[in-house]
Design an enzyme around this catalytic site. Structure first.
Site, PDB file in Angstrom:
ATOM      1  N   HIS A 249       7.039  -9.163  -5.605  1.00 41.90           N
ATOM      2  CA  HIS A 249       8.160  -9.937  -5.065  1.00 41.90           C
ATOM      3  C   HIS A 249       9.366  -9.874  -6.014  1.00 41.90           C
ATOM      4  O   HIS A 249      10.509  -9.773  -5.567  1.00 41.90           O
ATOM      5  CB  HIS A 249       7.741 -11.394  -4.825  1.00 41.90           C
ATOM      6  CG  HIS A 249       6.670 -11.538  -3.784  1.00 41.90           C
ATOM      7  ND1 HIS A 249       6.706 -10.859  -2.594  1.00 41.90           N
ATOM      8  CD2 HIS A 249       5.518 -12.276  -3.763  1.00 41.90           C
ATOM      9  CE1 HIS A 249       5.620 -11.174  -1.880  1.00 41.90           C
ATOM     10  NE2 HIS A 249       4.885 -12.025  -2.568  1.00 41.90           N
TER      11      HIS A 249
ATOM     12  N   LEU B 143      30.794  -7.372   3.786  1.00 44.36           N
ATOM     13  CA  LEU B 143      29.473  -7.442   4.417  1.00 44.36           C
ATOM     14  C   LEU B 143      29.034  -8.892   4.627  1.00 44.36           C
ATOM     15  O   LEU B 143      29.168  -9.721   3.721  1.00 44.36           O
ATOM     16  CB  LEU B 143      28.462  -6.737   3.500  1.00 44.36           C
ATOM     17  CG  LEU B 143      26.999  -6.768   3.932  1.00 44.36           C
ATOM     18  CD1 LEU B 143      26.739  -5.750   5.029  1.00 44.36           C
ATOM     19  CD2 LEU B 143      26.078  -6.504   2.750  1.00 44.36           C
TER      20      LEU B 143
ATOM     21  N   ASP C 271       8.788  -5.499   3.857  1.00 42.89           N
ATOM     22  CA  ASP C 271       7.342  -5.700   3.726  1.00 42.89           C
ATOM     23  C   ASP C 271       6.747  -4.715   2.731  1.00 42.89           C
ATOM     24  O   ASP C 271       7.261  -3.612   2.549  1.00 42.89           O
ATOM     25  CB  ASP C 271       6.695  -5.536   5.119  1.00 42.89           C
ATOM     26  CG  ASP C 271       5.290  -6.128   5.161  1.00 42.89           C
ATOM     27  OD1 ASP C 271       4.952  -6.960   4.290  1.00 42.89           O
ATOM     28  OD2 ASP C 271       4.532  -5.743   6.072  1.00 42.89           O
TER      29      ASP C 271
HETATM   30  C1  IPE Z   1       6.918 -10.344   7.673  1.00 36.37           C
HETATM   31  O1  IPE Z   1       6.011  -9.842   6.733  1.00 36.37           O
HETATM   32  C2  IPE Z   1       7.739 -11.416   7.078  1.00 36.37           C
HETATM   33  C3  IPE Z   1       8.613 -11.053   5.966  1.00 36.37           C
HETATM   34  C4  IPE Z   1       8.830  -9.865   5.482  1.00 36.37           C
HETATM   35  C5  IPE Z   1       9.324 -12.160   5.405  1.00 36.37           C
HETATM   36  P1  IPE Z   1       4.497 -10.331   6.694  1.00 36.37           P
HETATM   37  O2  IPE Z   1       3.836  -9.518   5.640  1.00 36.37           O
HETATM   38  O3  IPE Z   1       4.420 -11.796   6.557  1.00 36.37           O
HETATM   39  O4  IPE Z   1       3.981  -9.922   8.150  1.00 36.37           O
HETATM   40  P2  IPE Z   1       2.506  -9.768   8.725  1.00 36.37           P
HETATM   41  O5  IPE Z   1       1.761 -11.009   8.350  1.00 36.37           O
HETATM   42  O6  IPE Z   1       1.882  -8.562   8.066  1.00 36.37           O
HETATM   43  O7  IPE Z   1       2.678  -9.570  10.193  1.00 36.37           O
HETATM   44  C1  IPE Z   2       6.882  -8.958   1.994  1.00 38.49           C
HETATM   45  O1  IPE Z   2       5.861  -8.404   1.251  1.00 38.49           O
HETATM   46  C2  IPE Z   2       7.448 -10.204   1.357  1.00 38.49           C
HETATM   47  C3  IPE Z   2       7.147 -11.444   2.088  1.00 38.49           C
HETATM   48  C4  IPE Z   2       6.473 -11.531   3.215  1.00 38.49           C
HETATM   49  C5  IPE Z   2       7.652 -12.655   1.496  1.00 38.49           C
HETATM   50  P1  IPE Z   2       4.375  -8.885   1.407  1.00 38.49           P
HETATM   51  O2  IPE Z   2       4.130 -10.003   0.424  1.00 38.49           O
HETATM   52  O3  IPE Z   2       4.053  -9.222   2.812  1.00 38.49           O
HETATM   53  O4  IPE Z   2       3.596  -7.603   0.946  1.00 38.49           O
HETATM   54  P2  IPE Z   2       2.240  -7.040   1.552  1.00 38.49           P
HETATM   55  O5  IPE Z   2       2.456  -6.853   3.028  1.00 38.49           O
HETATM   56  O6  IPE Z   2       1.170  -8.034   1.256  1.00 38.49           O
HETATM   57  O7  IPE Z   2       2.039  -5.742   0.818  1.00 38.49           O
HETATM   58 MG    MG Z   3       3.282  -8.168   4.367  1.00 41.35          MG
END
Ligand code: IPE
Ligand code: IPE
Ligand code: MG
Length: 252
Positions: free
Chosen positions: A42, A136, A25
């Site tokens: 991303h 792995l 995240d």
């Molecule tokens: C969790 O991250 C899902 C992934 C990393 C794929 P999110 O950014 O979607 O989670 P929330 O919405 O903050 O809980």
């Molecule tokens: C995690 O990073 C990737 C996915 C959920 C696909 P985020 O896109 O949730 O990044 P933040 O949380 O908005 O910074």
């Molecule tokens: Mg996120």
């Protein structure tokens, strides 16, 4: 092969976690801080995946599970969702040969039926190509949700035993989408949030949880070692008292 359940049998604990599961995240915030579009985060996140796969292989981790796209991430703006899909396909296309050469077995779990057929085909081909590898096991959770997983396992179980009403934990667990892996020893969430976000709900029953403010694109081998060091400070009791842990707490 089915693995034992942490609520039924006490698992073997080793210094290097056998199975690490990560919620990657913070990509969006990493980019926003740099005045870049979220999708740049991303793209950078894919590079971090490469680094962590290599670092886990080098440290002898047997299973690495990465949450790439949750069943709730469809709620994001359509443009961001399509960029994520494209990045995933490009990464599959570019990385599978190298993973195969490095002995990595690739698995993709989640409700894949919602993805376009070309992507489903690429996933099936990559899994088939790397299926016999013994290094792995890298699992990518895509359109994955912990509740979806428990529900789909329950449906399979009921279908396999029509009319049966007595089920054990193991009966259900063997239909979970990651039944091929032991339960995670260490869970890591980057990006500062301290929640599970519908990740591996069943399997995290006795997993050690580690949260870091580091955004996923910045998460490297040094950050991984800090997480493993924290894991090694933990006393995994699995319901017992500290005094009952008579054997050496960790074996290497
Ligand atoms: C969790 O991250 C899902 C992934 C990393 C794929 P999110 O950014 O979607 O989670 P929330 O919405 O903050 O809980
Ligand atoms: C995690 O990073 C990737 C996915 C959920 C696909 P985020 O896109 O949730 O990044 P933040 O949380 O908005 O910074
Ligand atoms: Mg996120």
């Amino acid at each position: 092969m089915t693995h034992s359940s942490s609520t039924q049998v006490i698992p073997l604990v080793t210094n290097v976690p056998q199975h690490i599961a990560i919620i990657m995240d913070g990509n969006g915030r990493w980019a926003t801080r740099r005045y870049l579009p979220r999708v740049a985060g991303h793209a950078k996140g894919v590079e971090a995946v490469r680094g962590i796969v290599e670092a886990c292989s080098a440290r002898g981790v047997k299973f690495l599970t990465l949450f790439a796209f949750s069943s709730e991430n469809w709620r994001r703006p359509p443009d961001e969702v399509s960029v994520l899909m494209r990045l995933f396909m490009t990464a599959l296309d570019r990385e599978v040969a190298k993973m195969h050469a490095n002995g990595i077995r690739l698995k993709v779990v989640g409700d894949l039926s919602r993805f376009e057929v070309r992507m489903q085909d690429m996933i099936a081909a990559a899994e088939a190509r790397t299926a016999a590898n013994t290094g792995l096991t890298l699992t990518i959770c895509a359109n994955y949700g912990g509740r979806w997983d428990i529900l789909q396992a329950m449906k399979k179980l009921v279908a396999a035993r029509p009319g049966c009403t007595e089920f054990s934990e193991e009966d259900l667990a063997q239909h979970l989408s990651m039944a091929y892996a032991p339960e995670p020893d260490l869970f890591i969430r980057t990006g500062g949030e301290e929640r599970i976000s519908n990740f591996l709900l069943w399997q995290l029953a006795y997993t050690e949880l580690y949260f870091t403010d580091t955004w996923w694109p910045d998460f490297d081998g040094v950050a991984l070692d800090a997480a493993i060091a924290s894991y090694n400070q933990r006393e995994r009791r699995f319901g017992r008292t500290s005094e009952q842990l008579v054997e050496p707490r960790k074996v290497s």
